[in-house]
Design a protein around this motif. Structure first.
Motif, PDB file in Angstrom:
ATOM      1  N   GLY A 108       0.798  -1.099   0.169  1.00 54.28           N
ATOM      2  CA  GLY A 108       0.154   0.856  -0.064  1.00 54.28           C
ATOM      3  C   GLY A 108       0.983   1.662  -0.060  1.00 54.28           C
ATOM      4  N   ILE A 109       1.911   1.385   0.323  1.00 56.55           N
ATOM      5  CA  ILE A 109       2.546   2.693   0.797  1.00 56.55           C
ATOM      6  C   ILE A 109       4.030   2.138  -0.130  1.00 56.55           C
ATOM      7  N   VAL A 110       4.260   1.739  -0.546  1.00 54.76           N
ATOM      8  CA  VAL A 110       5.126   1.177  -2.124  1.00 54.76           C
ATOM      9  C   VAL A 110       3.660   2.147  -3.197  1.00 54.76           C
ATOM     10  N   ARG A 147       4.341   5.207  -5.280  1.00 54.48           N
ATOM     11  CA  ARG A 147       4.584   5.069  -7.240  1.00 54.48           C
ATOM     12  C   ARG A 147       3.006   5.583  -7.957  1.00 54.48           C
ATOM     13  N   LYS A 148       2.390   6.246  -7.127  1.00 54.91           N
ATOM     14  CA  LYS A 148       0.809   6.706  -7.762  1.00 54.91           C
ATOM     15  C   LYS A 148       0.011   5.412  -8.568  1.00 54.91           C
ATOM     16  N   LEU A 149      -0.001   4.810  -8.099  1.00 58.23           N
ATOM     17  CA  LEU A 149      -0.264   3.555  -9.078  1.00 58.23           C
ATOM     18  C   LEU A 149      -1.709   3.753  -8.268  1.00 58.23           C
ATOM     19  N   PRO A 150      -2.684   3.724  -9.817  1.00 50.06           N
ATOM     20  CA  PRO A 150      -4.018   3.836  -9.205  1.00 50.06           C
ATOM     21  C   PRO A 150      -4.559   1.948  -8.230  1.00 50.06           C
ATOM     22  N   VAL A 151      -4.102   1.927  -7.362  1.00 52.55           N
ATOM     23  CA  VAL A 151      -4.639   0.647  -6.317  1.00 52.55           C
ATOM     24  C   VAL A 151      -6.083   1.826  -5.034  1.00 52.55           C
ATOM     25  N   ILE A 177      -6.292  -7.416  -5.923  1.00 51.72           N
ATOM     26  CA  ILE A 177      -5.302  -5.970  -5.877  1.00 51.72           C
ATOM     27  C   ILE A 177      -6.692  -5.488  -6.300  1.00 51.72           C
ATOM     28  N   LYS A 178      -7.094  -4.621  -6.282  1.00 52.05           N
ATOM     29  CA  LYS A 178      -8.489  -3.812  -6.806  1.00 52.05           C
ATOM     30  C   LYS A 178      -7.923  -3.011  -6.958  1.00 52.05           C
ATOM     31  N   VAL A 179      -7.739  -2.437  -8.395  1.00 49.76           N
ATOM     32  CA  VAL A 179      -7.528  -0.663  -9.443  1.00 49.76           C
ATOM     33  C   VAL A 179      -8.659   0.065 -10.032  1.00 49.76           C
ATOM     34  N   GLU A 180      -8.126   1.098  -9.868  1.00 46.54           N
ATOM     35  CA  GLU A 180      -9.389   1.993 -10.592  1.00 46.54           C
ATOM     36  C   GLU A 180      -9.792   1.192 -12.241  1.00 46.54           C
ATOM     37  N   PRO A 181     -11.306   1.638 -12.267  1.00 42.88           N
ATOM     38  CA  PRO A 181     -11.891   1.493 -13.727  1.00 42.88           C
ATOM     39  C   PRO A 181     -11.178   1.887 -14.362  1.00 42.88           C
ATOM     40  N   ASN A 182     -10.876   1.484 -15.259  1.00 48.27           N
ATOM     41  CA  ASN A 182     -10.436   2.179 -16.502  1.00 48.27           C
ATOM     42  C   ASN A 182      -8.551   2.440 -16.889  1.00 48.27           C
ATOM     43  N   SER A 183      -8.024   1.760 -15.832  1.00 42.56           N
ATOM     44  CA  SER A 183      -6.764   1.384 -15.563  1.00 42.56           C
ATOM     45  C   SER A 183      -6.023   1.087 -16.922  1.00 42.56           C
ATOM     46  N   HIS A 222       0.398   1.090 -15.706  1.00 35.88           N
ATOM     47  CA  HIS A 222      -0.570   0.755 -14.441  1.00 35.88           C
ATOM     48  C   HIS A 222      -1.036  -0.835 -14.410  1.00 35.88           C
ATOM     49  N   MET A 223      -1.631  -1.614 -15.230  1.00 40.20           N
ATOM     50  CA  MET A 223      -1.933  -2.743 -14.645  1.00 40.20           C
ATOM     51  C   MET A 223      -0.421  -3.500 -14.612  1.00 40.20           C
ATOM     52  N   LYS A 224       0.325  -3.318 -15.417  1.00 36.67           N
ATOM     53  CA  LYS A 224       1.993  -3.814 -15.269  1.00 36.67           C
ATOM     54  C   LYS A 224       2.461  -3.567 -13.993  1.00 36.67           C
ATOM     55  N   ALA A 225       2.125  -2.080 -14.024  1.00 38.90           N
ATOM     56  CA  ALA A 225       3.152  -1.897 -12.956  1.00 38.90           C
ATOM     57  C   ALA A 225       2.248  -1.952 -11.465  1.00 38.90           C
ATOM     58  N   VAL A 226       1.341  -2.360 -10.555  1.00 38.72           N
ATOM     59  CA  VAL A 226       0.333  -2.782 -10.382  1.00 38.72           C
ATOM     60  C   VAL A 226       0.866  -3.858 -10.334  1.00 38.72           C
TER      61      VAL A 226
END
Length: 152
Positions: free
Chosen positions: A67-69, A73-77, A106-112, A116-120
């Motif tokens: 969560g912190i990382v 890194r401003k990932l859309p989590v 891990i739930k990411v923002e819709p339409n990521s 971004h999905m790869k980075a997550v």
């Protein structure tokens, strides 16, 4: 830069033998955790035990660290739910805590975006390397991360 030392004092009280009972009292967070020998080791169960606590510590450390990382890194989590299973191998009277499998969802923002999905996903596999507790057992206990990434 000088090394900073952080301490986490606890007090453990126990009465009895295998069928006994006790409690862990962390001195900083000031709450009590009942403990008992688990049924698979011929104890009464009904409370947590060191094996569950180690699995819990690894899973909690992983989840918080991720969560912190991700935030840094401003990932859309949106959120993370982590399930974990600790494995203890028994060979006669010998017990070895051998493996912990961490399964974060891990739930990411819709339409990521795909990037971004790869980075997550990449960070989901790397987060345990930043975890203090995982690093304390690394080399003794195998830690496996099996993430699932889903749109929110």
């Amino acid at each position: 830069m000088p090394t900073l030392k952080h301490e986490y004092p606890v007090v453990v009280e126990w009465k009895g033998g295998r069928d006994g009972a006790g409690a862990i009292a962390p001195q900083i967070s000031e709450f009590e955790i009942p403990i008992a020998v688990p049924p698979e080791f011929q104890g009464p169960g009904g409370a947590t035990n060191p094996e569950e606590l180690l699995t819990s510590a690894i899973a909690a450390c992983y989840t918080i660290t991720f969560g912190i990382v991700a935030a840094n890194r401003k990932l859309p989590v949106l959120d993370v739910r982590t399930e974990a299973v600790g494995e203890v191998d028994q060979n006669g009277a010998s017990f070895v805590y051998s493996r912990i499998v961490i399964r974060p969802t891990i739930k990411v923002e819709p339409n990521s975006s795909p990037d971004h999905m790869k980075a997550v996903e990449d960070m989901a596999h790397k987060a345990d390397s930043y975890c203090i507790v995982t690093n304390a057992v690394r080399g003794k206990v195998e830690v496996v991360v099996e993430p699932t990434i889903i749109p929110g």
